[in-house]
Structure formats: structure tokens, C-alpha cells
Design a protein around this motif. Structure first.
Motif, short mmCIF file in Angstrom:
data_model
loop_
_atom_site.label_atom_id
_atom_site.label_comp_id
_atom_site.label_asym_id
_atom_site.label_seq_id
_atom_site.Cartn_x
_atom_site.Cartn_y
_atom_site.Cartn_z
N PRO A 272 -2.02 27.39 0.75
CA PRO A 272 -3.23 27.93 0.12
C PRO A 272 -3.23 29.46 0.16
N ILE A 273 -3.72 30.08 -0.92
CA ILE A 273 -3.81 31.54 -0.96
C ILE A 273 -5.25 31.94 -0.70
N SER A 274 -5.42 33.12 -0.14
CA SER A 274 -6.77 33.56 0.23
C SER A 274 -7.49 34.25 -0.91
N ARG A 275 -6.73 34.69 -1.94
CA ARG A 275 -7.39 35.42 -3.01
C ARG A 275 -6.60 35.31 -4.31
N TRP A 276 -7.32 35.06 -5.38
CA TRP A 276 -6.75 35.03 -6.73
C TRP A 276 -7.21 36.30 -7.43
N GLY A 277 -6.30 37.01 -8.11
CA GLY A 277 -6.68 38.29 -8.70
C GLY A 277 -6.22 38.44 -10.13
N LEU A 278 -6.91 39.32 -10.84
CA LEU A 278 -6.58 39.65 -12.22
C LEU A 278 -6.99 41.10 -12.47
N ARG A 279 -6.15 41.82 -13.20
CA ARG A 279 -6.46 43.21 -13.54
C ARG A 279 -6.46 43.34 -15.06
N PHE A 280 -7.51 43.96 -15.61
CA PHE A 280 -7.62 44.13 -17.06
C PHE A 280 -7.80 45.60 -17.38
N ALA A 281 -6.88 46.13 -18.17
CA ALA A 281 -6.93 47.53 -18.58
C ALA A 281 -7.52 47.64 -19.98
N ASN A 282 -8.32 48.67 -20.19
CA ASN A 282 -8.92 48.95 -21.48
C ASN A 282 -9.72 47.76 -22.01
N PRO A 283 -10.69 47.28 -21.22
CA PRO A 283 -11.48 46.13 -21.69
C PRO A 283 -12.40 46.53 -22.84
N PRO A 284 -12.68 45.60 -23.76
CA PRO A 284 -13.60 45.91 -24.86
C PRO A 284 -15.02 46.10 -24.34
N GLU A 285 -15.80 46.85 -25.08
CA GLU A 285 -17.16 47.15 -24.65
C GLU A 285 -17.99 45.88 -24.48
N ALA A 286 -17.71 44.86 -25.31
CA ALA A 286 -18.45 43.61 -25.22
C ALA A 286 -18.01 42.75 -24.04
N GLY A 287 -16.94 43.14 -23.37
CA GLY A 287 -16.47 42.40 -22.22
C GLY A 287 -15.30 41.50 -22.54
N ILE A 288 -14.79 40.85 -21.50
CA ILE A 288 -13.66 39.93 -21.66
C ILE A 288 -14.13 38.52 -21.36
N GLU A 289 -13.48 37.56 -22.00
CA GLU A 289 -13.81 36.16 -21.78
C GLU A 289 -12.78 35.55 -20.85
N LEU A 290 -13.26 35.05 -19.73
CA LEU A 290 -12.38 34.44 -18.73
C LEU A 290 -12.76 32.98 -18.57
N VAL A 291 -11.76 32.09 -18.71
CA VAL A 291 -11.98 30.66 -18.53
C VAL A 291 -11.20 30.21 -17.29
N LEU A 292 -11.90 29.56 -16.37
CA LEU A 292 -11.28 29.08 -15.13
C LEU A 292 -11.49 27.57 -15.03
N LYS A 293 -10.42 26.84 -14.80
CA LYS A 293 -10.53 25.40 -14.56
C LYS A 293 -10.35 25.17 -13.06
N VAL A 294 -11.39 24.60 -12.44
CA VAL A 294 -11.38 24.40 -10.99
C VAL A 294 -11.89 23.00 -10.68
N LYS A 295 -11.75 22.60 -9.44
CA LYS A 295 -12.30 21.33 -9.02
C LYS A 295 -13.82 21.41 -8.89
N LYS A 296 -14.46 20.37 -9.32
CA LYS A 296 -15.91 20.31 -9.24
C LYS A 296 -16.35 20.32 -7.76
N ASN A 297 -17.53 20.82 -7.54
CA ASN A 297 -18.14 20.89 -6.20
C ASN A 297 -17.56 22.01 -5.34
N LEU A 298 -16.62 22.79 -5.88
CA LEU A 298 -16.09 23.93 -5.13
C LEU A 298 -16.70 25.22 -5.68
N PRO A 299 -17.48 25.94 -4.88
CA PRO A 299 -18.09 27.18 -5.39
C PRO A 299 -17.03 28.28 -5.55
#
Length: 781
Positions: free
Chosen positions: A698-725
Motif C-alpha cells: 500500500p502507498i501512503s499518498r497518490w499524487g498528480l501535478r498539473f501545469a498551466n490549468p485552464p481558468e475553468a479548472g480541470i476535470e478529474l475522475v477517480l474510481k475507488v472502492k465504495k465506503n472508502l473516504p
């Protein structure tokens, strides 16, 4: 019996020896000389550095990192210039993703020069973005200007058979993003037969062809035919593979494209700083780049590139325009031939009573001890210089502004010490035994090089053959009553190939490794001086220790000159680093710095004291997470925090796909996202799938870096197990310090400049906000 015995040193012979030595070294180093600038009045079908300088003055004035207004201006300038030339122009605007979850919005500019009967496309590439605080005149303005002037000159040439694509990539400094976007999604990428990539890892030439694709035999053969001023060696490729540097060429190689990559590597202290500017740019470097680009496009533009892959080549310069090349598979037989040649020559020496086994063995041992001793003394010398001049410790890459003074000092020191060792040891074991002990060391080094860095085997293998041939000829003529100076002259001739091949290699080693690793660079210096043992012994017998004394004095002179230029000034600026971090969760802020201690400028931020600690929650790179930095409490400023909004979710069995919008209210050019205790099964950003590595632990942290994001923001989709915050941390980063009421920053003195270190961007502001996202979080929350 001794091979080289003289009672008196003939002054004429001594003069001729020094002359031959000087001429050979000069010819060996002459290949590093860059071509002269060509004026704007030159014929229009030629590359003119003066014409290219006009482009460089337009694009290299100010820093232009991706997404900045200056970056947009430079991109528009490039597009307009390509359109003026009548090229088929395209702009690629998309989201790019690399293998380490580095992401960004890029704007690639490209133009195509159609060929008459195109079978393939040749790509010539340069990135046009810079790091935040550097005008990037050399990195990478020189390359960009080179491409524009080359495109203009090609328009005045007869039409080529193949298409030429001029690609100006975006986001190279943010993670090779523009190159990745071109390879992944642009239609022209499907037809690339060859890529020429131009970049910089320094600010001083010459421009080195330092890297190639695999199976480069045909490429090197054609490169040798085409280029008028080549500076290239397979040894430099082996070094580059072991340095922590990355360019767009990495992406092109991974795509399986054939290609060549070019860069200058000198003067690292100015690299990625405000000193990489127009005032410090050498126009000869621009002309050198143009000599490569135009000649290679004219050559490869008219030949077939299909099925051009052939086994890797070993290659190196001999004189200024001659590139020696042969299959790397020859290196092992050459090394074995050197070993067999040594054995045969030693056997002949035993028969002639010129060698003894104990003497030969001691000669080898004493020579290897000399190599070790000189390397250790050089390392101690550099450590002593850092004690005398503590400012050297804060310079990046282990280099100094005045490193060439120290380079010359340590080279002279290495020659002097080896010369002394030759004199001392020869009196006890004999000159001939010592010479063959040195040659045995060369054979061992040749075998090691052949095993560890096969393409660089020539460095030791070829000089061995030359010197063994010299000894073989001397042994064959031993029965003739020639003057001893005749035998010395024959041996001296056999050393000349070594002096023609290795000096430039050593000089480029120094540029690549810096003064910090000078204890490595002096090793081949000792090997060369060891080959000159007969002359060292002769000079010691005839003139005492005068020669070594002169060399020691020269070493001292260069050390003093270097020390006199050790202080910082407007041209040799002191680097420092400061950044501001605001935690929007707690309302607290800190100042941070990667400096060892506050200097006269950053001291204003640490007036309340500071502590040294890690800062893992705000940075993503492995080199940043565990690194301790200076931290001090800072005034809290009401800065707008990043936003996270749930746009939607899809539930399938025990899995949930959560769609998020991540946005910087400050329009920051960089956003970092971290999820603690993650269990991410799939992820995508702006519709592009990210590669999720299967974790054994198991890893302690998942990371992502985004350069030059659009003013409206970025769309991130994450698929995870239910019941896990999910605990999501968002940190946006801007390239300026905040305005703090009641706090006026005094400006830096003109001998100080902001410099990035290990990914920590100076004069930047980071704002962190944490979001708890449950699998059943309502849309819009």
C-alpha cells in the motif's frame, strides 16, 4: 638493461618534443572550437547567426514559462514567423499526461515544409517554454531561433524529397508534456522517420551531439557525412545516460523513433537562472547549432530512411571535421587485441632482457596507486577550496563560475604528481618496467570500459594499440645501433594518437561532471601522463625536478586566480531561494527556503528565527519530500484557496467513479493534488486516462501535478472502492511572493538572484486546501 637511456638531453630534441606535444594537444582540442558567426549579408541559402539573433532578441527577453502572458506572446510570434515563410502551420492545444502523472495544458506550434516525393517526415524539435525566473536565451531560445532561421534558409534551397516538420514544443520544463502530446495524439507523429532535437544543459558551447536512438549505426554514418563541424562521441552518450537530466528526446526515443539530440553543456552556474540572458549569449553557439540543423536536414531530407537501423556505433572526433565511427561490436575484439598485443610485447621484452616480471608487476601496482593518489589529492583539494570559500557550497550542480581556473589547476597538479611518481619509481624498478606497468593499467581500464560502457571502449582501447605498435617497432630495431633519442622519437610518435583523441574527451567530461567530480576527470589525465613516462624520466634525470616544479607553480597560479574571482558580483550572482506557503485549513503561513542558512536578503523573512524540517505535504518529487528546508512563521494573508467540486458519480457494485472539478481561484500556473491512504483503481484528467501502477505494498499518498490549468479548472475522475473516504489536498502555486500588508520586501542586491533547487521554485506562493470527499458526497458539494 634499459630501453631509454640518455646521458645528456639534446636541447633541439627537447624543443621538438615540446613542440610535438603542444601541436598534438592543440589539434586534439581544436575540434571544440565553434564556427565563426555569419553576418546577415550572407547569401540567403546559408544559415546566418546574425539573422537568427533577431529572432532570439524577440523571444529571449523575459521568462516565459507555460501559461504566462509572455509565453503566449512568444508562441504567437513563432506561429506568425512560420506563416510568413509559407509553411503548412498547425497549433496543437490539448492536455498532456506523462508516465509519472505529470499533466498540463500545452500549446505546440508546428509548421511543415512539404517535400517533392515524401516517403516520410523528418522532425526537428525545440521547446519554447522556460523555467519561471530565466529568460531562457540559451535554454531554449538558441534552439528556437535556430529552427526559424533554418526554415528560412531551406526555402532558398532546392526542394527536398522528404517533408520537414518544425515542432516547437510546450511544457518541456513541466515534464516533457508538449513532446508527449505530439507523440500521443498528433496525426503527423504517425509518419516520423527521424527526429533532430535541440536543447541546452548549460549556457556555453560547443554544441554537442550527445545522444542518439538505439541501433544508430546508419545514423552516425550519415551524420559524419553531413555535418561540417561535428562535436560528438559515444562516450558523451554514456555519460548523459547516467546524468539526472531529461529532454523531449526521451519521449521521442520511447516512441521508437530514430534520432539525434544536441545540447551545450558548459557553464552550469548560469543554467536555469536570470543569467541565461541575451548579454551572456555567444553568437557562435547559434551558428554552430545552425550548421548542424541546415546540413542535416539537407542531407536526410533527400535519402530514404526506411530500414535504417543498424547495430550501435562507436564514434569520436579526430581533428575538427573528421568523425571516426565503427560498429561498437568491434570494441571487444579491439580490447582483446590490445591484451594480446601487450602479452606479445611483454614476451619480447622478457626475451630481450628489457623487462622482469617483478618489475612489471610493481610498475602496474605503482601506476594504479598513482591514479588513486592523484584522484584523492584532487578531491581533498576541492574540499579545501570549499573550506576557504564557503560560498562554493551553495552553488548548484557542484560547479562554480570560475571552475575553468580550477580545472586547469587540477590538470597541472595531476600531471606534476604523475611526473614526479614516474621519476621516483623508475629509479627503483626501471623505466621500461614502469612503462609496461602503465600499459598494463591501460589494458585493464580498456577491459573494464568495454564491460561497463561498451560504446566508450575506444577511450582506452585505441591508444593501447598505437603505443604497443610503437614498442613493437622499437623492439624490432633494437639490434641496430641507433641513437637513444631515435627510440624516444619513435615512441613519441606512437603517443600522438592518444593526444589527438583524449584531450577533447577530458574537456567535455569536465563540462558534464563539473568541478565537484574533478577527482574523476583527472583519472584519464594521469593515464595520458603515464604514457609519457619515458619523457618524464628523461626530464627528471636531465633537469632534476624543474618540470614538475614549473607545473606546481602553474597549478598555484590558477588556484590563486580562481580564489581572486571567488566572490559574487553582478555577473557571478549568489543564488538564494524563498517561498511562501499558506495553509488555508489552519489559517497559518510559513516562509520556506532550501538555502543552508538565510543570506543578507532572505534574512528579512526569518527575523523571528527558523527551524530545519521536512515539508512533505506540499511537494511531489521524491527529492523534495524528504528534503529538509528552512521554515519560519509568516504573516497569514487572505489568499483565495483552491476549489474542489463534485460534478457527478457513477456507482457499479462496490466501486464508485467520482467526477471532480479542481480549480485555482488565483489562476495559479501549477496545481498539485494529493490523496492520502489512497486506493485508486482508475483515474483520468480532462478525459485522458492515467496509468495506475499496481502496488505490491500500500502507498501512503497518490499524487498528480498539473501545469498551466485552464481558468475553468480541470476535470478529474477517480474510481475507488465504495465506503472508502478520500482525503484530497490541493496546492496551487504561483510564481511570485504575496503582497503582505505592512510588509515591504527590500529588493535583492545586484549580486543575488533567485534560483530553483531540487524542484523548489523560488519567489513562489503556495496555498493548500484539504477536502474530505465521501463516496456518497452529493453533486455540487
Amino acid at each position: 638493461m634499459e630501453l631509454f637511456t640518455l646521458t645528456d638531453l639534446n636541447p633541439i630534441f627537447f624543443f621538438l618534443f615540446l613542440l610535438a606535444l603542444g601541436v598534438s594537444l592543440s589539434l586534439g582540442l581544436y575540434l571544440l572550437k565553434m564556427p565563426k558567426p555569419v553576418p546577415a549579408t550572407a547569401p540567403l541559402d546559408l544559415f546566418s547567426s546574425e539573422r537568427a539573433m533577431q529572432h532570439l532578441q524577440a523571444i529571449g527577453r523575459e521568462p516565459h514559462p507555460s501559461g504566462s502572458p509572455e509565453h503566449c506572446r512568444v508562441g504567437d510570434y513563432l506561429l506568425l514567423e512560420l506563416q510568413k515563410l509559407g509553411l503548412d502551420c498547425q497549433v496543437q492545444e490539448t492536455t498532456a499526461v506523462n508516465d509519472s502523472r505529470g499533466c498540463g495544458r500545452v500549446r505546440n506550434i508546428m509548421g511543415r515544409l512539404p517535400g517533392e516525393n515524401p516517403l516520410t517526415k523528418i522532425l526537428i524539435s525545440a521547446h519554447y517554454d522556460t523555467v519561471p525566473h530565466s529568460p531562457g536565451t540559451t535554454d531554449n531560445g538558441v534552439a528556437v531561433a535556430t529552427l526559424l532561421e533554418t526554415a528560412r534558409a531551406l526555402q532558398k534551397q532546392p526542394a527536398l524529397h522528404n517533408d520537414i516538420v518544425f515542432l516547437f514544443t510546450d511544457g518541456e520544463e513541466a515534464g516533457l508534456l508538449g513532446a508527449q502530446a505530439f507523440v500521443d495524439s498528433h496525426p503527423w507523429a504517425k509518419q516520423i522517420g527521424l527526429v533532430l532535437n535541440f536543447d541546452a544543459r548549460g549556457t556555453r558551447g560547443p554544441l554537442l551531439m550527445y545522444e542518439t536512438s538505439n541501433d544508430n549505426g546508419t545514423l552516425i554514418r550519415e551524420f559524419a557525412k553531413a555535418v561540417p563541424f561535428p562535436v560528438a562521441s559515444s562516450f558523451s552518450y554514456e555519460i548523459s545516460e547516467r546524468l539526472p537530466t531529461h529532454t523531449d528526446f526521451d519521449v521521442f526515443k520511447k516512441a521508437g523513433w530514430m534520432g539525434l539530440s544536441f545540447a551545450c553543456i558548459g557553464n552550469l552556474c548560469q543554467y536555469h537562472t536570470m543569467l541565461d540572458n541575451l548579454e551572456n549569449c555567444d553568437e557562435r553557439l547559434l551558428q554552430h547549432a545552425g550548421s548542424y540543423a541546415l546540413s542535416l536536414l539537407k542531407h536526410f531530407g533527400n535519402i530514404k530512411l526506411e530500414n535504417s537501423k543498424r547495430t550501435n556505433a562507436t564514434y569520436f572526433n579526430l581533428f575538427r571535421s573528421l568523425l571516426i565511427h565503427y560498429p561498437s561490436s568491434w570494441n571487444t575484439p579491439i580490447a582483446l587485441l590490445g591484451g594480446a598485443g601487450l602479452a606479445a610485447t611483454v614476451y619480447a621484452g622478457f626475451n630481450l632482457k628489457l623487462l622482469s616480471f617483478p618489475g612489471l608487476l610493481w610498475g602496474l601496482i605503482l601506476f594504479l596507486l598513482t591514479v588513486l593518489a592523484v584522484s584523492v589529492v584532487t578531491w581533498l583539494g576541492w574540499e579545501t577550496l570549499k573550506l576557504l570559500h564557503p560560498q562554493y557550497r551553495i552553488l548548484r550542480f557542484g560547479d562554480t563560475y570560475n571552475s575553468h581556473h580550477y580545472y586547469l589547476a587540477f590538470v597541472l597538479l595531476a600531471v606534476a604528481l604523475t611526473n614526479l611518481a614516474n621519476g621516483w619509481f623508475s629509479s627503483s624498478i626501471g623505466a621500461t618496467n614502469l612503462c609496461f606497468g602503465v600499459l598494463s593499467g591501460w589494458v585493464i581500464a580498456s577491459i573494464v570500459m568495454n564491460l561497463v560502457v561498451p560504446s566508450a571502449g575506444y577511450v582506452f582501447a585505441l591508444p593501447i594499440l598505437s603505443n604497443l605498435a610503437g614498442f613493437g617497432l622499437i623492439f624490432a630495431l633494437r639490434n641496430f645501433a641507433f641513437d637513444p633519442q631515435f627510440y624516444l622519437a619513435l615512441y613519441g610518435i606512437s603517443v600522438i594518437p592518444t593526444l589527438l583523441i583524449l584531450p577533447a574527451t577530458i574537456a567535455l567530461m569536465f563540462e558534464a561532471l563539473g568541478i565537484r567530480l574533478m577527482f574523476v576527470t583527472v583519472i584519464p589525465v594521469v593515464f595520458i601522463t603515464g604514457l609519457l613516462a619515458p619523457f618524464s624520466i628523461l626530464l627528471a634525470d636531465s633537469n632534476g625536478w624543474i618540470v614538475s616544479g614549473i607545473l606546481f607553480v602553474g597549478c598555484a597560479v590558477f588556484l590563486v586566480i580562481g580564489s581572486m574571482s571567488a566572490s559574487f558580483n553582478q555577473q557571478r550572482r549568489k543564488p538564494d531561494n524563498i517561498f511562501y506557503v499558506m495553509n488555508a485549513d489552519t489559517g497559518q503561513a510559513v516562509w520556506g527556503s532550501t538555502d543552508a542558512q538565510p543570506d543578507e536578503w532572505t534574512d528579512q523573512f526569518f527575523g523571528q528565527g527558523y527551524n530545519l524540517d521536512t515539508f512533505p505535504d506540499y511537494f511531489s518529487a521524491p527529492s523534495q519530500i524528504g528534503r529538509k528546508v528552512l521554515l519560519s512563521q509568516a504573516p497569514a494573508v487572505a489568499l483565495q484557496a483552491p476549489l474542489c467540486e463534485v460534478l457527478g458519480k457513477t456507482i457499479e457494485d462496490d466501486l464508485v467513479a467520482i467526477r471532480l472539478c479542481i480549480r485555482s481561484q488565483r489562476n495559479a500556473p501549477v496545481m498539485n493534488l494529493y490523496i492520502t491512504n489512497p486506493s485508486i483503481l482508475e483515474s483520468s484528467v480532462n478525459g485522458i486516462q492515467l496509468v495506475e501502477t499496481i502496488q505490491v505494498k500500500p502507498i501512503s499518498r497518490w499524487g498528480l501535478r498539473f501545469a498551466n490549468p485552464p481558468e475553468a479548472g480541470i476535470e478529474l475522475v477517480l474510481k475507488v472502492k465504495k465506503n472508502l473516504p478520500l482525503t484530497l489536498q490541493i496546492i496551487d502555486q504561483s510564481y511570485e511572493l504575496p503582497s503582505i500588508p505592512g510588509f515591504v520586501f527590500k529588493p535583492r542586491s545586484n549580486h543575488i538572484m533567485p534560483v530553483p533547487y531540487m524542484g523548489f521554485i523560488p519567489d513562489s506562493t503556495l496555498v493548500k486546501k484539504t477536502f474530505e470527499i465521501g463516496w456518497n458526497a452529493p453533486v455540487g458539494s
